[in-house]
Design a protein around this motif. Structure first.
Motif, mmCIF file in Angstrom:
data_model
loop_
_atom_site.group_PDB
_atom_site.id
_atom_site.type_symbol
_atom_site.label_atom_id
_atom_site.label_comp_id
_atom_site.label_asym_id
_atom_site.label_seq_id
_atom_site.Cartn_x
_atom_site.Cartn_y
_atom_site.Cartn_z
ATOM 1 N N ILE A 118 0.830 -1.202 0.000
ATOM 2 C CA ILE A 118 0.000 0.000 0.000
ATOM 3 C C ILE A 118 0.868 1.257 0.000
ATOM 4 O O ILE A 118 0.646 2.209 -0.773
ATOM 5 C CB ILE A 118 -0.948 0.009 1.219
ATOM 6 C CG1 ILE A 118 -1.956 -1.150 1.127
ATOM 7 C CG2 ILE A 118 -1.656 1.351 1.343
ATOM 8 C CD1 ILE A 118 -2.950 -1.037 0.000
ATOM 9 N N PHE A 119 1.873 1.295 0.857
ATOM 10 C CA PHE A 119 2.698 2.499 0.987
ATOM 11 C C PHE A 119 3.415 2.829 -0.316
ATOM 12 O O PHE A 119 3.397 3.989 -0.773
ATOM 13 C CB PHE A 119 3.713 2.307 2.114
ATOM 14 C CG PHE A 119 4.699 3.441 2.230
ATOM 15 C CD1 PHE A 119 4.359 4.612 2.890
ATOM 16 C CD2 PHE A 119 5.962 3.349 1.641
ATOM 17 C CE1 PHE A 119 5.262 5.677 2.976
ATOM 18 C CE2 PHE A 119 6.868 4.403 1.717
ATOM 19 C CZ PHE A 119 6.521 5.570 2.386
ATOM 20 N N HIS A 120 4.080 1.846 -0.922
ATOM 21 C CA HIS A 120 4.898 2.134 -2.102
ATOM 22 C C HIS A 120 4.056 2.461 -3.330
ATOM 23 O O HIS A 120 4.468 3.283 -4.161
ATOM 24 C CB HIS A 120 5.844 0.959 -2.373
ATOM 25 C CG HIS A 120 6.982 0.886 -1.401
ATOM 26 N ND1 HIS A 120 8.075 1.717 -1.471
ATOM 27 C CD2 HIS A 120 7.182 0.091 -0.321
ATOM 28 C CE1 HIS A 120 8.913 1.440 -0.486
ATOM 29 N NE2 HIS A 120 8.394 0.457 0.229
ATOM 30 N N ILE A 121 2.885 1.842 -3.456
ATOM 31 C CA ILE A 121 2.018 2.196 -4.585
ATOM 32 C C ILE A 121 1.455 3.598 -4.388
ATOM 33 O O ILE A 121 1.411 4.403 -5.333
ATOM 34 C CB ILE A 121 0.898 1.153 -4.738
ATOM 35 C CG1 ILE A 121 1.505 -0.197 -5.170
ATOM 36 C CG2 ILE A 121 -0.149 1.624 -5.747
ATOM 37 C CD1 ILE A 121 0.498 -1.326 -5.275
ATOM 38 N N LYS A 122 1.042 3.910 -3.176
ATOM 39 C CA LYS A 122 0.526 5.256 -2.897
ATOM 40 C C LYS A 122 1.608 6.317 -3.145
ATOM 41 O O LYS A 122 1.342 7.361 -3.763
ATOM 42 C CB LYS A 122 0.045 5.343 -1.446
ATOM 43 C CG LYS A 122 -0.473 6.727 -1.037
ATOM 44 C CD LYS A 122 -0.953 6.714 0.401
ATOM 45 C CE LYS A 122 -1.595 8.048 0.769
ATOM 46 N NZ LYS A 122 -0.647 9.182 0.777
ATOM 47 N N GLU A 123 2.815 6.045 -2.675
ATOM 48 C CA GLU A 123 3.907 7.001 -2.846
ATOM 49 C C GLU A 123 4.173 7.280 -4.314
ATOM 50 O O GLU A 123 4.328 8.447 -4.720
ATOM 51 C CB GLU A 123 5.166 6.446 -2.173
ATOM 52 C CG GLU A 123 6.357 7.407 -2.211
ATOM 53 C CD GLU A 123 7.574 6.802 -1.546
ATOM 54 O OE1 GLU A 123 8.160 7.456 -0.672
ATOM 55 O OE2 GLU A 123 7.946 5.657 -1.903
ATOM 56 N N ALA A 124 4.214 6.217 -5.134
ATOM 57 C CA ALA A 124 4.484 6.395 -6.560
ATOM 58 C C ALA A 124 3.346 7.142 -7.246
ATOM 59 O O ALA A 124 3.585 8.046 -8.072
ATOM 60 C CB ALA A 124 4.701 5.034 -7.219
ATOM 61 N N CYS A 125 2.109 6.787 -6.910
ATOM 62 C CA CYS A 125 0.961 7.428 -7.551
ATOM 63 C C CYS A 125 0.836 8.900 -7.147
ATOM 64 O O CYS A 125 0.524 9.760 -7.985
ATOM 65 C CB CYS A 125 -0.321 6.680 -7.207
ATOM 66 S SG CYS A 125 -0.436 5.049 -7.985
#
Length: 666
Positions: free
Chosen positions: A343-350
């Motif tokens: 969740i964290f890394h996808i949110k950060e990239a988006c």
């Protein structure tokens, strides 16, 4: 009735906690497995197995509190035996499967809330992990509670899934190589309203999808798998990365975008998928792969594709050995940490790319079903070097024996903590000399037998000595494995535990009863196939692996051991080595009153069924055997009663299980 002689005495001060620590039950059991005051292994669907150190009354299986409702494995096996359902038995715990899916769903919901993620999570169950119909139906039922989905990776799996999924909400992801018929089935399923997405594995599939979609006037939802540069260091590392057989290179992904744009179908591209490997042990690998995948997703969104779904693939592992490490049979993360990382890394990239958060999909099949199945074997017998009766005194005819045997007698009598290394070397030399003299005709078979008994008796004394040392000398490291007992399990490693044989996968193994007694034997497990590879010789240990498993002496009562966490892949990968078929499978749950309910019994393969698999027709075999028997009676080789007995044995054998009957009098 089989009869075993007990050779050792049990310790009276052995505790349940010692058994729990020895077999590492709390470490790999994760609260799903425990021990009760009877010394029996228990299954706890609510993941709340109490520690063995609690007073017996607090963990009694007969008066269990609702919060720690448990299933006693030994009592369950006894109940099944009373119903003529014999070991080997695969036990599937429905409640545990439900709880495992709920745990995964809860972990992702917590991560979504804590990270203020603006979309959803959906796990899909890859049918390849266990295609058994009863398992798939149970998974589908539980998936609906969490809006989860299912994945089909082949034409047969797709055909099964299309008939089992009867609603238009359950997501169906289609991976694997596809031909025209596969793709047309997907397009037509989409046309009748199914929520189905074909994932493009190679560019030629995309062209087939476009052609079929136009033919049937459908605008399908399309996914594409990409090959990432990130790889995972695991036994399955070749299933991901640039060398994986599935997916598109980045250059091909760019070509796919242009193809869809030219066909005015770029809006149909809605899912990006990748897979970096199965049983990912290190959370750092997951972080790197998810970060790379999320960056690709954002670029696809910017290119004009109507991206909505990001499939991070499989890889969510299981801590088989309980070490919480990066070992191949372990994982160094929890379900919550796994969810947090994704969740964290996808949110950060988006957020960095100002792209809406996608619905996240994971294909977490192993994590879903591994815990829910337990394989129980009965022990048919044992053998071992330590079973040899050793001479209690020096024989009167000692001087008549060949010299090496005389020396072995002296060594056996005089070895101690001061001379054990020298005397061990002497014993090896004299054992070899005795064998040479026998081969040259100067020693008798009896003398060779004495040399064998004495040598292994000396080895046993040496092992007792070196195990008391703070550091065992390297040359004795394999001594315990050499002297280990052999326990014969009523089963087939090739059929029921193929990963144990093929890729040395570690599974937790422990007796399901007598855990209130000290296990005084050290053994290896061998199956009843005629193949020397049908054995288990590595077991989980606090420091990695060990060469022997602590087991109890055998008595006249049945002795059962279980292999845990076998719900993923083992059933479907099993083969018919020696024509041993599927074991009995029993679906078990707790009812509203915490009483054990046997919900389904799936009978194992009969001999007739496995013979048909290899093109033998049982009816033809039966007729041929009858002719042989009648001819033998005619030629007076058999009496009529003997012929009748042989025919009855043959008829019952064809209709019976492929495994041995532990209650047989033969």
């Amino acid at each position: 009735m089989r009869t075993f002689t007990q050779h050792t005495t049990q310790s009276t001060d052995w505790s349940l906690q010692q058994s729990a620590d020895l077999y590492r039950i709390p470490a790999w059991g994760k609260g799903y497995f425990g021990i009760n005051d009877l010394g029996h292994l228990t299954v706890h669907p609510k993941q709340d197995a109490p520690p063995p150190s609690l007073p017996p009354s607090s963990i009694s299986p007969s008066v269990a509190a609702p919060s720690s409702a448990a299933i006693d494995l030994k009592e369950l096996i006894d109940q099944l035996r009373s119903r003529d359902i014999h070991t080997p038995i695969l036990l599937r715990f429905t409640d545990l499967l439900r709880e495992r899916l709920a745990e995964i769903a809860s972990a992702f919901q917590t991560a979504i809330t804590e990270n203020d993620y603006q979309s959803n999570y959906c796990a899909v169950y890859p049918v390849k992990v266990n295609q058994q119909r009863h398992v798939v139906e149970e998974v589908l039922g539980f998936c609906k509670q969490h809006n989860f989905g299912i994945e089909a990776g082949s034409k047969p799996e797709l055909l099964a899934v299309l008939a089992l999924v009867t609603d238009n909400d359950t997501p169906i992801i289609c991976n694997g190589f596809k031909d025209d018929a596969f793709i047309e089935a997907v397009i037509l399923a989409s046309k009748i309203g199914r929520n189905i997405i074909p994932v493009v594995e190679k560019l030629s599939e995309l062209r087939l999808i476009i052609r079929c979609a136009k033919k049937h006037n459908v605008r399908p939802r399309i996914g594409v798998r990409v090959k990432l540069a990130t790889t995972a260091a695991s036994k399955w590392e070749d299933s991901g990365g640039m060398r994986s057989k599935f997916g598109l290179f980045i250059s091909e992904l760019l070509d796919a975008i242009e193809i869809l744009r030219s066909e005015n179908m770029l809006d149909c591209l809605q899912l990006l998928h990748s897979h970096i490997g199965s049983q990912l042990s290190d959370s750092a690998q997951i972080k790197r792969a998810v970060n790379e995948l999320a960056r690709v997703y954002c670029e696809l969104h910017k290119s004009g594709a109507s991206m909505q779904l990001l499939d991070v693939g499989g890889g969510f592992g299981v801590d088989y050995d309980g070490s919480q490490s990066t070992a191949h049979s372990s994982i160094n993360y929890t379900p919550q940490e796994y969810a947090n990382n994704i969740i964290f890394h996808i949110k950060e990239a988006c957020d960095a790319a100002q792209v809406p958060h996608p619905t996240i999909i994971s294909e977490s099949g192993r994590a879903m079903v591994a815990y829910s199945s337990v394989l129980v074997f009965d022990i048919l017998g044992w053998s071992g070097f330590k079973r040899f009766p050793l001479p209690e005194a020096t024989p009167k005819n000692l001087e008549d024996l060949i010299k090496p045997v005389q020396t072995l007698y002296e060594t056996f009598a005089e070895i101690n903590t001061d001379n054990y290394i020298e005397y061990y070397h002497d014993a090896q030399m004299n054992r070899d000399e005795a064998l040479s003299l026998f081969n040259l005709g100067y020693g008798s078979l009896q003398e060779r037998g004495l040399a064998e008994k004495l040598f292994f008796g000396i080895c046993s004394k040496v092992l007792t000595i070196v195990k008391t040392l703070p550091d065992m000398p390297e040359e004795f490291a394999n001594l315990e494995a050499m002297l280990a007992d052999t326990y014969f399990i009523n089963g087939s490693v090739f059929q029921s535990l193929p990963d144990s044989w093929a890729i040395e996968q570690m599974f937790p193994i422990a007796p399901i009863h007598r855990l209130d007694q000290e296990p005084t034997c050290r053994g290896k497990l061998v199956d009843i196939t005629c193949d020397s590879d049908g054995r288990i010789e590595k077991f989980i240990d606090a420091t990695g692996t060990k060469d022997v498993l602590e087991l109890h002496t055998l008595t006249d009562d049945p002795y059962y051991i279980a292999v845990f966490l076998v719900g993923a892949y083992q059933e479907i990968l099993g083969d018919l080595h020696n024509l041993f078929g599927d074991t009995n499978a029993v679906h078990v749950s707790l009812d509203d009153n915490n009483q054990v309910s046997i919900d389904e019994v799936v009978e194992g393969d009969t001999v007739s069924e496995v013979l048909r698999y290899v093109q033998y027709e049982p009816e033809e075999l039966r007729r041929n055997m009858r002719r042989i028997i009648e001819q033998s009676i005619k030629n007076k080789k058999l009496t009529v009663n003997e012929g009748k007995a042989l025919r009855l044995f043959y008829e019952q054998g064809l209709a019976g299980t492929t495994y041995l009957n532990p209650d047989s009098n033969t």
